[in-house]
Design a protein around this motif. Sequence first.
Motif, mmCIF file in Angstrom:
data_model
loop_
_atom_site.group_PDB
_atom_site.id
_atom_site.type_symbol
_atom_site.label_atom_id
_atom_site.label_comp_id
_atom_site.label_asym_id
_atom_site.label_seq_id
_atom_site.Cartn_x
_atom_site.Cartn_y
_atom_site.Cartn_z
ATOM 1 N N THR A 292 0.816 -1.214 0.000
ATOM 2 C CA THR A 292 0.000 0.000 0.000
ATOM 3 C C THR A 292 0.853 1.269 0.000
ATOM 4 N N HIS A 322 -8.076 1.020 2.249
ATOM 5 C CA HIS A 322 -7.156 1.857 1.491
ATOM 6 C C HIS A 322 -7.518 3.323 1.664
ATOM 7 N N ASP A 386 -5.794 -2.947 -7.015
ATOM 8 C CA ASP A 386 -5.352 -3.914 -6.018
ATOM 9 C C ASP A 386 -6.030 -5.256 -6.286
HETATM 10 MG MG MG Z 1 -2.990 -4.915 0.533
#
Ligand code: MG
Length: 677
Positions: A292, A322, A386
């Motif tokens: 991240t 996120h 992602d």
């Molecule tokens: Mg992750």
Amino acid sequence: MTLSTPLKIAPATLAKLAKIGIHHRADLLLHLPLRYEDETHLTPIGQALPGETVQVQGEVTHCEVMFRPRRTLVCRIRQGDDELTLRFLNFYPSQQKQLAVGKTIRAIGEVRGGFFGLEMVHPKCKSVDDDTPLPQSLSPVYPTTAGLSQTVLRKLISNALESIPLTDTLPAPVLERLELADFGDSLRLLHNPTPDISARTLEARSHSAWRRIKFDELLAQQLSMRVHHRERSKRIAPALPAHNKLTQALLDKLPFQLTSAQQKVWREIAHDLTQSHPMQRLLLGDVGSGKTIVAALAALQAIENGYQVAFMAPTEILAEQHYLKLHEWLTPLGIEPVWLSGSLKKKAKTEAAARIASGDTLLAIGTHALFQKDVEFNNLGLAIIDEQHKFGVQQRLALRNKGTEPHQLMMSATPIPRTLAMSYYADLDVSVIDELPPGRTPIVTKLVSDARREEVFERVRQACLAGRQAYWVCPLIDESEALQLQTALETHATLTEIFPELRIGLAHGKLSSDEKAATMAAFKTGELQLLVATTVIEVGVDVPNASLMVIDHAERMGLAQLHQLRGRVGRGAAESMCVLLFQQPLSELARERLRVIYENTDGFVIAQQDLQLRGPGELLGARQSGVAMLRFADISEDEELLETSRAIADELLRDHPEAARAHLKRWMANKHDFLQV
Ligand code: MG
Ligand code: ADP
């Protein structure tokens, strides 16, 4: 369509051919047999055994249509003193004629014991004379579709074999060096095997003819990936030079140092972004390896240049994590991310979309909602995706088509085994984070039979009372979402009863996003001690104080999933444990999966084993729907051919471009669309 010359083919047949992927006459050549039928010898009826597939011959002694229990054509044939019954549930009048009393027929089929003695259901029959010769070679059986008979296919294929030149696409020196069989010979042999070859060698696909075809297929895949890679370097994306203002500011504020693996991948990504052609990079890193922060740095490099960034995750929980993380990191730098998910109220959604369209916001984080038609970016410079394998190719495409072409950073915690990376992902550049941040304690994995559930309860109680936290993952129920939900509710109720002293939360896919966020936040702050959850927590949940994970009915889960779930613990300094509760009896596959997860912690090793257990289809996830799958080669078995095809692809593109072109044309004529993705 060139298919109609020189054979005339009825439109209805053309439609059926299209159904099985044959659009051009040349496609017939590569429509290869699934298996072979051995019609080269006869088994005397008296020696046929139930369960065996055999060819017999006899004289029809009886033929009638019965109406009970349903309309059936029943027929008896005799050879000497032995008799056999043939049954047809669906039949044409012509078949009835073929099977008239007194005729001699040959029938191929599986023999079974029936009410009237031995019988065959739906055998393949043909009428013969007593002295009709037997075929000399095996008969191919082709993949087909309803209404398209083997006979018709065979005829079309032999016609194609005769009329299309089977020129070898590979230069002779290459063939010689690799000791590969000639293309035309190989094709002819697979369609019409010579008598000396056994059905077994052909079906095992180890014959040199198969080897040639598999090589050609792999080579075509390599060539197309490379061509795609080259084409990309001709397309235009905004160059995003590194000003190192915002990125450095973020690095300065972090409570930790990047690991050297993170630094390395960040350099690779930062460099790609400075280029004026689109990056398509896959960032691979095991669960918890710290992807991240790397994504956040990439986002800042785009933002520093005044371009927008879209950051997408496949589930709301993950996207939300996120959002919270980036909000925490970036707001102090004056960058306010905007949130967009499907569950937002219409008004909020429209507002978010308007801010994205006006360029008012430079960072949008969310789910599939970011792909929707009504979301138009003002100047998208970078898309971060992602868990990319959970998205369909079409969706990635949709996003790319919004503005000029953005750079793409895809992330995955599902490590790709080497052979997969070499074949299906060969068009992407790959960066790997191959070390975990320091200070993690290894996770202890325990396999516990369901009979010892009570002991597991005790462990949960102790962990929570000692001030740590635990997850309880509910059994996966594939067949029904409703049942899955019900199980989660029941598990929650049961555990609440067992642990009256604990504060227990419940997270599942049917919660509204507000409820979900509230539950996750309460678990994060430690207000909840035990979180009962469905596999919605598979990705992205980051609670360092959680040190115990119980996975109920672990035998139902796949390896990748188990590995991801286990990665939710072991994020802090406390010693962590993952308990895999399983129910007996275990299937062979389940036993093997549990052994692999028990013995291994390295995601790459697990993925490699997974590939061997399941084949590439599932590992590829959504990507497979868009990428031409291999029909003949098998990357877990044909690794050596795959390696060779890579080297030869380079060689052809460098030294024999016209051969490369001819080869791609032969193999990829229909698949060009996918190669653009
Ligand atoms: Mg992750
Ligand atoms: P994943 O690769 O699974 O997405 P995350 O990015 O969620 O992993 O990182 C897992 C945790 O590790 C987060 O809490 C993150 O802040 C932390 N982290 C990331 N990089 C480092 C580092 N270099 N040192 C210490 N902690 C780190």
